[in-house]
Scaffold this active site. Structure first.
Site, PDB file in Angstrom:
ATOM      1  N   MET A 144       0.850  -1.202   0.000  1.00 50.72           N
ATOM      2  CA  MET A 144       0.000   0.000   0.000  1.00 50.72           C
ATOM      3  C   MET A 144       0.882   1.246   0.000  1.00 50.72           C
ATOM      4  O   MET A 144       0.429   2.332   0.396  1.00 50.72           O
ATOM      5  CB  MET A 144      -0.931  -0.006   1.209  1.00 50.72           C
ATOM      6  CG  MET A 144      -1.881  -1.203   1.199  1.00 50.72           C
ATOM      7  SD  MET A 144      -3.440  -0.916   2.057  1.00 50.72           S
ATOM      8  CE  MET A 144      -2.862  -0.596   3.703  1.00 50.72           C
ATOM      9  N   GLY A 145       2.144   1.101  -0.433  1.00 53.29           N
ATOM     10  CA  GLY A 145       3.054   2.253  -0.458  1.00 53.29           C
ATOM     11  C   GLY A 145       3.558   2.589   0.928  1.00 53.29           C
ATOM     12  O   GLY A 145       3.551   1.743   1.824  1.00 53.29           O
ATOM     13  N   HIS A 196       9.097   0.974   3.393  1.00 51.66           N
ATOM     14  CA  HIS A 196      10.193   0.985   4.365  1.00 51.66           C
ATOM     15  C   HIS A 196      11.042  -0.267   4.120  1.00 51.66           C
ATOM     16  O   HIS A 196      10.754  -1.034   3.174  1.00 51.66           O
ATOM     17  CB  HIS A 196       9.645   1.039   5.799  1.00 51.66           C
ATOM     18  CG  HIS A 196       8.583   0.006   6.071  1.00 51.66           C
ATOM     19  ND1 HIS A 196       8.855  -1.344   6.121  1.00 51.66           N
ATOM     20  CD2 HIS A 196       7.248   0.126   6.261  1.00 51.66           C
ATOM     21  CE1 HIS A 196       7.754  -2.010   6.364  1.00 51.66           C
ATOM     22  NE2 HIS A 196       6.745  -1.143   6.440  1.00 51.66           N
ATOM     23  N   GLU A 197      12.037  -0.470   4.958  1.00 52.21           N
ATOM     24  CA  GLU A 197      12.976  -1.579   4.717  1.00 52.21           C
ATOM     25  C   GLU A 197      12.288  -2.949   4.738  1.00 52.21           C
ATOM     26  O   GLU A 197      12.789  -3.902   4.161  1.00 52.21           O
ATOM     27  CB  GLU A 197      14.135  -1.539   5.724  1.00 52.21           C
ATOM     28  CG  GLU A 197      15.164  -0.455   5.408  1.00 52.21           C
ATOM     29  CD  GLU A 197      15.700  -0.529   3.972  1.00 52.21           C
ATOM     30  OE1 GLU A 197      16.069  -1.634   3.526  1.00 52.21           O
ATOM     31  OE2 GLU A 197      15.729   0.509   3.279  1.00 52.21           O
ATOM     32  N   GLY A 198      11.159  -3.047   5.432  1.00 51.08           N
ATOM     33  CA  GLY A 198      10.412  -4.314   5.421  1.00 51.08           C
ATOM     34  C   GLY A 198       9.956  -4.643   4.007  1.00 51.08           C
ATOM     35  O   GLY A 198      10.124  -5.777   3.525  1.00 51.08           O
ATOM     36  N   HIS A 199       9.395  -3.644   3.312  1.00 52.58           N
ATOM     37  CA  HIS A 199       8.981  -3.872   1.921  1.00 52.58           C
ATOM     38  C   HIS A 199      10.197  -4.192   1.044  1.00 52.58           C
ATOM     39  O   HIS A 199      10.134  -5.032   0.155  1.00 52.58           O
ATOM     40  CB  HIS A 199       8.300  -2.616   1.351  1.00 52.58           C
ATOM     41  CG  HIS A 199       7.029  -2.236   2.042  1.00 52.58           C
ATOM     42  ND1 HIS A 199       6.918  -1.120   2.844  1.00 52.58           N
ATOM     43  CD2 HIS A 199       5.809  -2.825   2.056  1.00 52.58           C
ATOM     44  CE1 HIS A 199       5.687  -1.024   3.310  1.00 52.58           C
ATOM     45  NE2 HIS A 199       4.990  -2.043   2.860  1.00 52.58           N
ATOM     46  N   SER A 250       4.444   0.920   8.135  1.00 58.33           N
ATOM     47  CA  SER A 250       4.158   2.248   7.567  1.00 58.33           C
ATOM     48  C   SER A 250       3.515   3.147   8.609  1.00 58.33           C
ATOM     49  O   SER A 250       3.606   4.365   8.540  1.00 58.33           O
ATOM     50  CB  SER A 250       3.223   2.117   6.362  1.00 58.33           C
ATOM     51  OG  SER A 250       3.807   1.268   5.420  1.00 58.33           O
ATOM     52  N   ARG A 251       2.834   2.539   9.596  1.00 59.87           N
ATOM     53  CA  ARG A 251       2.130   3.349  10.607  1.00 59.87           C
ATOM     54  C   ARG A 251       3.055   3.822  11.731  1.00 59.87           C
ATOM     55  O   ARG A 251       2.647   4.649  12.542  1.00 59.87           O
ATOM     56  CB  ARG A 251       0.953   2.565  11.178  1.00 59.87           C
ATOM     57  CG  ARG A 251      -0.181   2.381  10.168  1.00 59.87           C
ATOM     58  CD  ARG A 251      -1.413   1.747  10.783  1.00 59.87           C
ATOM     59  NE  ARG A 251      -2.581   1.823   9.921  1.00 59.87           N
ATOM     60  CZ  ARG A 251      -3.054   0.809   9.176  1.00 59.87           C
ATOM     61  NH1 ARG A 251      -2.454  -0.353   9.192  1.00 59.87           N
ATOM     62  NH2 ARG A 251      -4.122   0.974   8.416  1.00 59.87           N
TER      63      ARG A 251
HETATM   64  O1  PAF Z   1      -0.112  -5.678   3.672  1.00 61.52           O
HETATM   65  C1  PAF Z   1      -0.536  -4.788   2.898  1.00 61.52           C
HETATM   66  O2  PAF Z   1       0.143  -3.802   2.622  1.00 61.52           O
HETATM   67  C2  PAF Z   1      -1.919  -4.919   2.291  1.00 61.52           C
HETATM   68  O3  PAF Z   1      -2.811  -5.519   3.181  1.00 61.52           O
HETATM   69  C3  PAF Z   1      -1.930  -5.658   0.935  1.00 61.52           C
HETATM   70  C4  PAF Z   1      -1.475  -7.094   1.059  1.00 61.52           C
HETATM   71  C5  PAF Z   1      -1.026  -4.930  -0.058  1.00 61.52           C
HETATM   72  C6  PAF Z   1      -3.348  -5.673   0.351  1.00 61.52           C
HETATM   73  O4  PAF Z   1      -3.852  -4.383   0.185  1.00 61.52           O
END
Ligand code: PAF
Length: 290
Positions: A36-37, A40-43, A192-193
């Site tokens: 969901m944009g 951060h480093e986790g992504h 992200s939060r």
């Molecule tokens: O984990 C997330 O960021 C969201 O729940 C996902 C998997 C992208 C679905 O909107």
């Protein structure tokens, strides 16, 4: 290394589907990292896992309205597209899908996925409708992006399990890979939060990872009572001044049913509010193997 002209940013469902099919027709393996944009480093750890396993890495950025309750933070959810794209560019992502709401949920949209049984408890109870929204958007993304693999973080333990079950139950030909939670140096799970937290709240929030560490040492030290572990974690949270606890659970890592007697690996799940920010964290723990 940054690839020339990458990533390509696509916004139309037809374009992304055609691009992915073309890669696969060329014999290239593809992996997707749905997000969901507010990256951060986790992504980025998911992107790196996709880069290592696949020829082509695709990321999606879509703040999915269907998974937010009317009382939740959809309007204020952090949106940082420019920096997100820079981060994806410097981590070798080939393609980014950034659809508009109207592309994903056009007028008249009315079909939703009924999530599997593992969605019922914990987040399912605290956030009614959340997994219905997640399962629906993820299944849509999987149809638009028919990749070989998809990458999710263990930080959202129940979400990863819900997606895994959905994919099995509905015969979606995509391999789901779950990557370990990435933490700040002091133990806070990246989210992200986290950017909503004030400095004192940021310090308070460390009680979540401390609670998990306590549950681990209880299990490894021979504690067999799930309730004693839940009580121990709750104590760590309340001693840090965290009283808005949605749940602390000691559960079976496959079914997410509560475990009364710990005889093997269990997942400890926490959801709590620090100030106005809702945080979740988890760890798989179990008796020490001698
Ligand atoms: O984990 C997330 O960021 C969201 O729940 C996902 C998997 C992208 C679905 O909107």
């Amino acid at each position: 290394m940054m690839k020339e002209g990458r990533p390509r940013v696509l916004t139309r469902p037809q374009e992304i589907q055609a691009a992915v099919k073309a890669y696969r027709a060329d014999g290239l393996t593809t992996g997707v990292v749905p997000t969901m944009g507010a990256l951060h480093e986790g992504h980025i750890s998911l992107v790196k896992a996709a880069n290592a396993a696949c020829d082509i890495t695709i990321a999606t950025i879509f703040v999915n309205p269907a998974q937010f309750a009317p009382t939740e933070d959809l309007a204020t959810y952090p949106r940082t597209l420019t920096t997100d794209l820079e981060m994806l560019a410097s981590n070798d992502v080939d393609l980014v899908f950034v659809p508009a709401n109207a592309e994903m949920y056009p007028d008249g949209f009315s079909t939703y996925v009924e999530p599997p049984a593992v969605a019922k408890r914990w987040e399912g109870e605290s956030r009614p409708g959340f997994f219905r929204g997640v399962a629906t958007v993820v299944l849509k993304l999987f149809h638009l992006i028919p990749t070989d693999m998809a990458f999710f973080g263990q930080k959202d333990f129940q979400q990863a399990l819900v997606i895994r079950r959905m994919v099995e139950d509905l015969n979606v030909p995509i391999e789901i890979r779950t990557q370990p939670t990435v933490r700040e140096a002091d133990g806070l799970a990246m989210s992200s939060r986290n950017r909503y937290l004030s400095q004192p709240e940021r310090e308070q929030s460390l009680a979540l990872s401390r609670g998990l560490a306590m549950a681990r040492s209880m299990a490894e030290g021979g504690e067999r009572s799930g309730k004693a572990m839940v009580d121990g974690v709750r104590r760590v949270l309340t001693e840090a001044g965290i009283h808005a606890i949605d749940y602390v659970a000691v559960a079976d890592p496959e079914t997410l049913e509560p475990v009364a007697e710990v005889t093997g690996p269990v997942v400890v799940l926490i959801a709590a509010r620090v100030g106005t920010t809702r945080l979740i964290d988890n760890a798989v723990v179990g008796p020490a193997v001698s």
